[in-house]
Design a protein around this motif. Structure first.
Motif, mmCIF file in Angstrom:
data_model
loop_
_atom_site.group_PDB
_atom_site.id
_atom_site.type_symbol
_atom_site.label_atom_id
_atom_site.label_comp_id
_atom_site.label_asym_id
_atom_site.label_seq_id
_atom_site.Cartn_x
_atom_site.Cartn_y
_atom_site.Cartn_z
ATOM 1 N N SER A 93 0.825 -1.211 0.000
ATOM 2 C CA SER A 93 0.000 0.000 0.000
ATOM 3 C C SER A 93 0.856 1.257 0.000
ATOM 4 O O SER A 93 0.341 2.368 -0.095
ATOM 5 C CB SER A 93 -0.913 0.011 1.239
ATOM 6 O OG SER A 93 -0.147 -0.119 2.427
ATOM 7 N N PRO A 161 -11.968 12.021 -7.627
ATOM 8 C CA PRO A 161 -12.187 11.568 -6.261
ATOM 9 C C PRO A 161 -13.356 12.284 -5.613
ATOM 10 O O PRO A 161 -13.620 13.452 -5.876
ATOM 11 C CB PRO A 161 -10.865 11.922 -5.556
ATOM 12 C CG PRO A 161 -10.316 13.045 -6.345
ATOM 13 C CD PRO A 161 -10.718 12.783 -7.764
ATOM 14 N N GLN A 173 -8.506 8.705 3.630
ATOM 15 C CA GLN A 173 -8.666 8.385 2.223
ATOM 16 C C GLN A 173 -9.003 6.909 2.125
ATOM 17 O O GLN A 173 -8.381 6.078 2.793
ATOM 18 C CB GLN A 173 -7.396 8.666 1.425
ATOM 19 C CG GLN A 173 -7.073 10.132 1.269
ATOM 20 C CD GLN A 173 -5.886 10.355 0.347
ATOM 21 O OE1 GLN A 173 -5.214 9.407 -0.043
ATOM 22 N NE2 GLN A 173 -5.626 11.586 0.008
ATOM 23 N N ARG A 175 -9.065 3.933 -0.562
ATOM 24 C CA ARG A 175 -8.551 3.643 -1.908
ATOM 25 C C ARG A 175 -8.904 2.220 -2.329
ATOM 26 O O ARG A 175 -8.615 1.267 -1.610
ATOM 27 C CB ARG A 175 -7.029 3.805 -1.944
ATOM 28 C CG ARG A 175 -6.543 5.222 -1.753
ATOM 29 C CD ARG A 175 -5.050 5.330 -1.963
ATOM 30 N NE ARG A 175 -4.293 4.878 -0.813
ATOM 31 C CZ ARG A 175 -3.370 3.930 -0.836
ATOM 32 N NH1 ARG A 175 -3.120 3.289 -1.959
ATOM 33 N NH2 ARG A 175 -2.703 3.601 0.259
ATOM 34 N N ASN A 176 -9.551 2.122 -3.501
ATOM 35 C CA ASN A 176 -9.678 0.810 -4.125
ATOM 36 C C ASN A 176 -8.706 0.767 -5.293
ATOM 37 O O ASN A 176 -7.839 1.624 -5.415
ATOM 38 C CB ASN A 176 -11.130 0.515 -4.541
ATOM 39 C CG ASN A 176 -11.665 1.505 -5.577
ATOM 40 O OD1 ASN A 176 -10.915 2.269 -6.200
ATOM 41 N ND2 ASN A 176 -12.971 1.491 -5.775
ATOM 42 N N GLN A 179 -9.690 4.072 -7.705
ATOM 43 C CA GLN A 179 -10.088 5.416 -7.305
ATOM 44 C C GLN A 179 -9.739 5.693 -5.843
ATOM 45 O O GLN A 179 -9.607 4.775 -5.029
ATOM 46 C CB GLN A 179 -11.601 5.563 -7.518
ATOM 47 C CG GLN A 179 -12.134 6.969 -7.388
ATOM 48 C CD GLN A 179 -13.577 7.043 -7.868
ATOM 49 O OE1 GLN A 179 -14.122 6.060 -8.365
ATOM 50 N NE2 GLN A 179 -14.190 8.196 -7.726
ATOM 51 N N THR A 180 -9.596 6.968 -5.527
ATOM 52 C CA THR A 180 -9.380 7.413 -4.158
ATOM 53 C C THR A 180 -10.561 8.273 -3.721
ATOM 54 O O THR A 180 -10.938 9.218 -4.408
ATOM 55 C CB THR A 180 -8.089 8.242 -4.039
ATOM 56 O OG1 THR A 180 -6.971 7.416 -4.404
ATOM 57 C CG2 THR A 180 -7.890 8.749 -2.617
ATOM 58 N N ARG A 182 -12.028 10.726 -0.818
ATOM 59 C CA ARG A 182 -11.819 11.515 0.392
ATOM 60 C C ARG A 182 -13.012 11.267 1.304
ATOM 61 O O ARG A 182 -14.156 11.249 0.867
ATOM 62 C CB ARG A 182 -11.720 13.002 0.055
ATOM 63 C CG ARG A 182 -10.468 13.375 -0.697
ATOM 64 C CD ARG A 182 -9.233 13.314 0.176
ATOM 65 N NE ARG A 182 -9.284 14.262 1.270
ATOM 66 C CZ ARG A 182 -8.425 14.292 2.283
ATOM 67 N NH1 ARG A 182 -7.458 13.408 2.345
ATOM 68 N NH2 ARG A 182 -8.529 15.205 3.226
ATOM 69 N N VAL A 210 -9.660 -2.775 0.035
ATOM 70 C CA VAL A 210 -9.347 -1.347 0.022
ATOM 71 C C VAL A 210 -8.196 -1.071 0.978
ATOM 72 O O VAL A 210 -7.824 -1.911 1.803
ATOM 73 C CB VAL A 210 -10.569 -0.489 0.440
ATOM 74 C CG1 VAL A 210 -11.691 -0.599 -0.591
ATOM 75 C CG2 VAL A 210 -11.067 -0.868 1.824
ATOM 76 N N ASP A 213 -6.224 5.194 4.405
ATOM 77 C CA ASP A 213 -5.145 6.067 4.867
ATOM 78 C C ASP A 213 -5.744 7.019 5.886
ATOM 79 O O ASP A 213 -6.471 7.948 5.530
ATOM 80 C CB ASP A 213 -4.550 6.867 3.705
ATOM 81 C CG ASP A 213 -3.960 5.971 2.626
ATOM 82 O OD1 ASP A 213 -3.407 4.927 2.976
ATOM 83 O OD2 ASP A 213 -4.070 6.320 1.441
ATOM 84 N N ARG A 224 -1.543 3.244 7.020
ATOM 85 C CA ARG A 224 -2.252 2.715 5.859
ATOM 86 C C ARG A 224 -2.724 1.313 6.237
ATOM 87 O O ARG A 224 -1.917 0.407 6.355
ATOM 88 C CB ARG A 224 -1.329 2.672 4.636
ATOM 89 C CG ARG A 224 -0.911 4.047 4.170
ATOM 90 C CD ARG A 224 0.229 3.954 3.166
ATOM 91 N NE ARG A 224 0.565 5.270 2.661
ATOM 92 C CZ ARG A 224 1.321 6.162 3.308
ATOM 93 N NH1 ARG A 224 1.809 5.846 4.497
ATOM 94 N NH2 ARG A 224 1.575 7.342 2.782
#
Length: 269
Positions: A93, A161, A173, A175-176, A179-180, A182, A210, A213, A224
């Motif tokens: 990550s 995002p 955050q 994340r997949n 995409q990220t 917020r 996912v 973060d 992370r």
């Protein structure tokens, strides 16, 4: 150790301290290459022991692990005569430039960021093995067919995002592989987190892997954390609900990450 490998029977080593990820990667490899032999271990010490007992043709290794990091496994691997040229994919990550450079300097072949799709994993494996001409035409054709099927089955996601709204328990955050998002933290403990993201038409999926973060209130990154989505729910009973709650169950057992997470939880309670 054997010095020649059958093109149809390659040995793959998966190294990750998170059981869910080990099982997921193993399953992905076996689906794409059913004639490969896959061995999965939970730390670097077990990985180096396994490599001394058996010859592996490709290594998929996590970076952040207790006792022995993925970078240390890579450095040990390149110090062995039998493994100086063996394809080594770092799965992590961490995507900062300094980490990528360290891995490159240590002799990594490629870098796969968490979270990732089966398509991304198979593409990296094909690229690494093709360079050494270790895939048979039949294996190449099967992998290509699977990648094409994955492309047709997975619709393209919006690239922008999602924005977030402030919440007292902090920012994060989500994340997949594509995409990220917020997001704001609504609730948090050592095993799971509930975050809220704005409804902009693109969402992660239930059971999708996912990375979360989590940020300090000052804006500095805390940890992370690898996890998977257990539920997604609109915050109000409207078709055009403005926000969506996402629950993520953590898979990491890294003591350092859990220690950081504990301090963060204490600071926002």
């Amino acid at each position: 150790m054997e010095t020649q490998r059958s093109m149809s029977k390659l040995n793959i080593l998966v190294v990750d301290d998170a059981r869910f990820i080990r099982e997921r990667v193993t399953s992905m490899v076996r689906e794409a290459f059913p004639d490969f032999s896959v061995m999965a271990v939970e730390n670097g010490t077990e990985a180096t022991r396994a490599m001394q007992q058996k010859r592996f043709d490709l290594i998929l290794c996590d970076w952040e692990m207790p006792e022995m990091s993925g970078l240390e496994v890579l450095q040990w691997t390149r110090s062995q005569d039998d493994y100086k040229q063996t394809p080594f994919l770092m799965v992590t990550s961490r995507g900062e430039r300094e980490y990528v450079l360290k891995a490159i300097q240590a002799g990594v072949n490629d870098y796969l960021g968490k979270p990732f799709t089966r398509e991304q994993l198979v593409q990296k494996m094909v690229k690494a093995l093709d360079k050494r001409q270790q895939l048979s035409p039949e294996q190449q054709a099967r992998a290509a067919a699977m990648l094409e099927a994955d492309k047709k089955a997975t619709p393209a996601e919006a690239s922008a995002p999602a924005k977030m709204r402030s919440k007292p328990k902090g920012l994060a955050q989500l994340r997949n592989s594509e995409q990220t998002f917020r997001c704001a933290i609504k609730d948090l403990n050592l095993r799971e987190v509930k975050v809220v993201i704005k409804n902009e038409g693109a969402f992660p999926q239930v059971l999708e892997q996912v990375v979360v973060d989590i940020e300090q209130l000052s804006g500095d990154s805390v940890a992370r954390i690898n996890g998977f989505i257990t539920s997604i729910q609109a915050t109000e009973q409207k078709l055009d609900a403005a926000y969506v709650d996402v629950n993520v169950f953590f898979m990491d057992d890294d003591p350092d990450k859990l220690a950081h997470l504990s301090k963060y939880i204490a600071s926002v309670r």
